[in-house]
Design a protein around this motif. Structure first.
Motif, short mmCIF file in Angstrom:
data_model
loop_
_atom_site.label_atom_id
_atom_site.label_comp_id
_atom_site.label_asym_id
_atom_site.label_seq_id
_atom_site.Cartn_x
_atom_site.Cartn_y
_atom_site.Cartn_z
N LYS A 1 37.25 20.03 109.25
CA LYS A 1 36.73 20.05 107.88
C LYS A 1 37.69 19.28 106.99
O LYS A 1 38.79 18.91 107.40
CB LYS A 1 36.62 21.51 107.37
N GLU B 1 35.91 21.80 114.99
CA GLU B 1 35.28 20.99 113.95
C GLU B 1 36.32 20.78 112.87
O GLU B 1 36.97 21.72 112.43
CB GLU B 1 34.06 21.70 113.37
N ARG C 1 30.74 14.29 109.78
CA ARG C 1 31.35 15.40 110.50
C ARG C 1 32.23 14.86 111.62
O ARG C 1 31.95 13.80 112.18
CB ARG C 1 30.26 16.31 111.08
#
Length: 76
Positions: free
Chosen positions: A49, A47, A25
């Motif tokens: 992706k 975040e 991640r």
């Protein structure tokens, strides 16, 4: 047992960082705080992706034991 020493992250305060976490991640955000366990507080965080997709997560706390690497995304 010796007292844990504070990580030297002062120069990264208020700078945008890329934090690589376990589980492949990635999170980017502005470092607003940290502690002796490398727990991090990031502001304006996203975040990342797969496929350039970014999810806004705002202000988050990342546990130090999940941090794999840290990279400054702006001049320190």
């Amino acid at each position: 047992m010796s007292k844990p020493s504070t990580p030297e992250l002062k120069k990264y305060m208020d700078r945008r960082l890329l934090i690589q976490l376990n589980g492949s991640r990635k999170v980017t955000g502005v470092l607003r705080g940290y502690d002796v366990f490398l727990n991090l507080v990031l502001d304006d965080a996203f975040e990342e992706k797969s496929g350039d997709e970014k999810i806004k997560v705002g202000t988050i706390v990342i546990r130090g034991n999940s941090v794999v690497t840290m990279e400054a995304l702006e001049r320190v």
